[in-house]
Each structure stands twice: as C-alpha cells, then as structure tokens.
Design an enzyme around this catalytic site. Structure first.
Site, mmCIF file in Angstrom:
data_model
loop_
_atom_site.group_PDB
_atom_site.id
_atom_site.type_symbol
_atom_site.label_atom_id
_atom_site.label_comp_id
_atom_site.label_asym_id
_atom_site.label_seq_id
_atom_site.Cartn_x
_atom_site.Cartn_y
_atom_site.Cartn_z
ATOM 1 N N ARG A 15 0.837 -1.193 0.000
ATOM 2 C CA ARG A 15 0.000 0.000 0.000
ATOM 3 C C ARG A 15 0.879 1.253 0.000
ATOM 4 O O ARG A 15 2.088 1.193 0.209
ATOM 5 C CB ARG A 15 -0.915 0.005 1.231
ATOM 6 C CG ARG A 15 -2.025 -1.031 1.205
ATOM 7 C CD ARG A 15 -2.777 -1.107 2.523
ATOM 8 N NE ARG A 15 -1.960 -1.697 3.583
ATOM 9 C CZ ARG A 15 -2.374 -1.883 4.831
ATOM 10 N NH1 ARG A 15 -3.602 -1.519 5.179
ATOM 11 N NH2 ARG A 15 -1.579 -2.440 5.737
ATOM 12 N N LYS A 74 1.626 2.027 7.335
ATOM 13 C CA LYS A 74 1.989 1.254 8.518
ATOM 14 C C LYS A 74 2.897 2.056 9.443
ATOM 15 O O LYS A 74 3.455 3.091 9.070
ATOM 16 C CB LYS A 74 2.679 -0.051 8.113
ATOM 17 C CG LYS A 74 1.764 -1.029 7.402
ATOM 18 C CD LYS A 74 0.538 -1.390 8.233
ATOM 19 C CE LYS A 74 0.876 -2.162 9.479
ATOM 20 N NZ LYS A 74 -0.339 -2.466 10.297
ATOM 21 N N TYR A 93 -1.083 4.606 10.582
ATOM 22 C CA TYR A 93 -1.450 3.620 11.599
ATOM 23 C C TYR A 93 -0.258 3.433 12.531
ATOM 24 O O TYR A 93 0.884 3.310 12.075
ATOM 25 C CB TYR A 93 -1.794 2.269 10.963
ATOM 26 C CG TYR A 93 -3.141 2.213 10.281
ATOM 27 C CD1 TYR A 93 -4.318 2.383 11.001
ATOM 28 C CD2 TYR A 93 -3.232 1.962 8.915
ATOM 29 C CE1 TYR A 93 -5.558 2.326 10.385
ATOM 30 C CE2 TYR A 93 -4.476 1.891 8.288
ATOM 31 C CZ TYR A 93 -5.632 2.080 9.025
ATOM 32 O OH TYR A 93 -6.851 2.013 8.404
ATOM 33 N N HIS A 95 -0.765 1.696 16.255
ATOM 34 C CA HIS A 95 -0.988 0.528 17.119
ATOM 35 C C HIS A 95 0.088 0.459 18.205
ATOM 36 O O HIS A 95 0.865 -0.499 18.289
ATOM 37 C CB HIS A 95 -1.005 -0.758 16.287
ATOM 38 C CG HIS A 95 -2.062 -0.782 15.218
ATOM 39 N ND1 HIS A 95 -3.411 -0.870 15.492
ATOM 40 C CD2 HIS A 95 -1.968 -0.686 13.865
ATOM 41 C CE1 HIS A 95 -4.100 -0.857 14.372
ATOM 42 N NE2 HIS A 95 -3.255 -0.732 13.370
ATOM 43 N N GLU A 117 -5.960 4.725 13.646
ATOM 44 C CA GLU A 117 -6.890 3.800 14.307
ATOM 45 C C GLU A 117 -7.615 4.406 15.499
ATOM 46 O O GLU A 117 -8.566 3.795 16.013
ATOM 47 C CB GLU A 117 -6.160 2.518 14.735
ATOM 48 C CG GLU A 117 -5.189 2.667 15.899
ATOM 49 C CD GLU A 117 -3.787 3.052 15.472
ATOM 50 O OE1 GLU A 117 -2.879 3.002 16.322
ATOM 51 O OE2 GLU A 117 -3.597 3.414 14.278
ATOM 52 N N ASP A 269 -2.577 -6.768 15.155
ATOM 53 C CA ASP A 269 -2.017 -5.415 15.206
ATOM 54 C C ASP A 269 -2.048 -4.839 16.614
ATOM 55 O O ASP A 269 -1.225 -3.996 16.971
ATOM 56 C CB ASP A 269 -2.797 -4.474 14.274
ATOM 57 C CG ASP A 269 -2.137 -4.346 12.907
ATOM 58 O OD1 ASP A 269 -0.938 -4.635 12.806
ATOM 59 O OD2 ASP A 269 -2.828 -3.957 11.950
#
Length: 375
Positions: A15, A74, A93, A95, A117, A269
């Site tokens: 991505r 990511k 993101y 996490h 998120e 994740d």
C-alpha cells in the site's frame, strides 16, 4: 505545508499513504507534496502519475529530513523512526499499545504522531480503521479457507462443503466491522457460521441481518470455549480502541480443538486475541501450535494493495487536508484539533509525551492531557 509520502518498507506491504488523486487534491490546496520514487508501484501508480498530479519525486532521507508532515500506511520501522525529528508531524497507523519499543522511540524523536486507528467519528465509530477492517474481515475467511487446505497444514476441510458432506464450521469472535465482514464471507461460502459478541445490541443487529444463515451467541467463557472447540476455523475479530486486545482464546483451549483447525487473528495489530499468537508476514503467514494452524499476518490488507489504498485514502485524506490547511495559520495544526474533536482523538504522541489514555495506561506512561496541548 510540505507533505512527504515515503515508500512502505514493511515486509510485503504494497500500500501507499497517498494516491496520485490525493496528491492532486493536496496540491490544489496549495501544499507541496513529495513522494518517494516507486512508492506507488504496488498499486500500479508510477512516478510519472505522481508528477502529473503535481507531486515531486524524492528519496526517503530527503522526505524525512525536509517535510513538515509524513504520511504513511503502517507504523514507521526502526530505521524510519531514527529519521523522524522534533516538531515533525506523522500521520499513519501506529498501534502503540502492544509495541513499547516503537512508543519509546517516537517519544524520544519529539515527533507529533496521529494514529489512524484512534481517530473517531459520530457515535464513537472509527472511520479511518473501518475500511481496513472491512478488507481484513473479508480476507480472514479467504486466508482461513486456504490454511484449512491439507497442503497448508489444515484439516482438509472445504468451508462450503458439497452435497452429502457437511460444511465447515466457522466461529467469529467479535461482531464489529471485522466480524461482520468475516461472517458475510463465511455465510456466502456456505459455511456453518457462529458469531460471538458481548453486546446484546450487536447480537440483535447481527441476528436481524443474517436471520437463519448464521447463529449468534453471547460471548461468555462457556460459550466461547464451546464454539472454539467445535470450529474448523476461528476468526479473532476483537477490538478495544487504542488498547491491547484481550487474550480470549487460551493455550489450554487449543487442546480441545480438532487437529488442523485454523485460527486467524485479525487483532494481531493490537497484540492479538489468542494467547498463542505472534505476528507473521505475508512471506511466512502461518505457524502451528499444538496441532492448530495460526494465521497472524499483521498487515493483511497489504496483500490487496490497490483496493486497500484507495479505500484508505477515501477516509484519511479529509483529515490530512484539515491538518495541512491549518498548518500555516496563526493557530497552526492545533487549530485543526480545536475545530475537530474527532481528529483530536487521533493524537497519540506529542513532543516527548503520550497523549492517548489507553496507550499511557497499557505502557505505564504519564498522560499529557489534550487540553494542556491545546491551551
């Protein structure tokens, strides 16, 4: 504002943080956008497409050194975290709750980090997580069905069965976006599907939607153990926003499962909701514990990069524009948070401090309240 988008470097992550269409939109607002060469290769977007949209091609080192905001998909990998700097904005993101090393390094860098998120929407929804949860939920059944094949270590069960042979049994733990999409795929294949959740309203909504095509069960200890032991495929679809996932399937439960049954942990994740889970990659997606196949890929949507990237950009671009448009105003990017509490919920790290309560609680940091930052 100068916005940079580096190429994703996580294993088998295809991505990209910005599509050429998103670059064009940012440029039309007067911003300068730098894209790492071949960043869009995984979605079929070449450097010429980005240049035609008004972007500039640069290397990763230049992007991290000179851009005001870095947009990714990511979490930044260790060598990327080393390039982040004081006062820079990071939008991706993260996490953080199950990742103390990343959290510590982001704190040390002085970066201001927004996590996709934890950005909220009306009614406490998570709109920037939703499209990837939809993708991951649907992929979970595909991945689980493949892992069930004998060639991949599974029981050799076809989820939909055939005339005269019973279909496979699927247990979906969690009835949110991931669980709903996983159940849709399982039901569509003809699997014998059970969905577990603790929220009576969720169970009612699922029951109305699926009618007799899937069963719902309240997720207490007894029902959970019973459903897991009977299943050929278990999907872990549990989410506690911003926090580590609870370990709902214990190592002991594996003992009652059928040899070659499959666990797909979509919550990996956030640390995973199976006690025996650990993150894997698309390169080496499964491992076996006590005869049970585990699929724990931490970036499942990366395998369908084009669909995932465009779905992600649809929801991340509006907030990126709010941050960028406010950046050069007297109140700076903080004005974007003052004017949009949903975006403000995405702030996880600022100037050496943790700003998201669940991360602070999980990892033992003092919390810097948002009100102090915006005062």
């Amino acid at each position: 504002m100068r916005i940079g988008c580096p190429k994703e470097v996580k294993v088998h992550e295809y991505r990209v943080g910005l599509t050429p269409e998103s670059v064009r939109e940012l440029v039309s607002h007067g911003h300068e956008v730098w894209i790492e060469s071949e960043a869009g290769k995984g979605i079929g977007a070449g450097d010429a497409d980005y240049e035609a949209a008004g972007g500039h091609i640069a290397d990763a080192a230049t992007i991290f050194a000179q851009c005001d905001m870095v947009v990714k998909v990511k979490e930044p990998q260790p060598h990327e975290r080393a390039m982040l700097r004081d006062g820079q904005l990071l939008y991706t993101y993260l996490h953080l709750a199950p990742d103390p090393q990343q959290t510590a390094e982001l704190i040390a860098s002085g970066v201001t980090a927004f996590a996709y998120e934890t950005v909220t929407g009306p009614g406490g929804s998570l709109p920037l997580l939703r499209p990837m949860s939809q993708v991951a939920g649907r992929m979970a059944i595909q991945a689980g069905a493949t892992a069930l094949e004998k060639e991949h270590g599974g029981r050799g069960v076809l989820l939909g069965g055939v005339p005269g042979v019973m279909p496979g049994k699927v247990a979906v733990i969690g009835g949110g976006t991931v669980g709903f999409n996983a159940a849709q795929m399982a039901v569509g294949l003809g699997a014998d599907t059970t969905i577990l959740d603790r929220d009576p309203d969720v169970l009612e909504r699922l029951g109305i939607h699926f009618e007799s095509r899937a069963r719902t069960r309240f997720s207490n200890t007894a029902n959970l153990a019973d459903s897991v032991c009977e299943a050929d495929l278990v999907i872990g679809a549990v989410l506690v926003p911003g926090a580590a996932a609870p370990k709902l399937v214990t190592r002991e439960m594996l003992g009652c499962m059928k040899p070659g049954a499959v666990l797909v942990d979509v919550a990996i994740d956030q640390g995973g909701c199976f006690e025996t889970s650990h993150p894997t990659t698309h390169q080496d997606p499964t491992f076996v514990v006590n005869g049970i196949v585990h699929y724990c890929v931490a970036n499942m949507p990366g395998a369908v990069a084009r669909t995932s990237t465009y779905a992600l950009n649809n929801v991340t671009l509006p907030h990126a524009l709010r941050i960028a448009d406010a950046f050069d105003q007297p109140g700076g990017w903080k004005d974007a948070l003052r004017n949009d509490p949903h975006l403000a919920a995405g702030l996880n790290i600022h100037a050496g401090h943790v700003t998201y309560p669940a991360v602070a609680d999980e990892l033992g940091y003092d919390l810097l309240p948002l009100a102090e930052i915006l005062a």
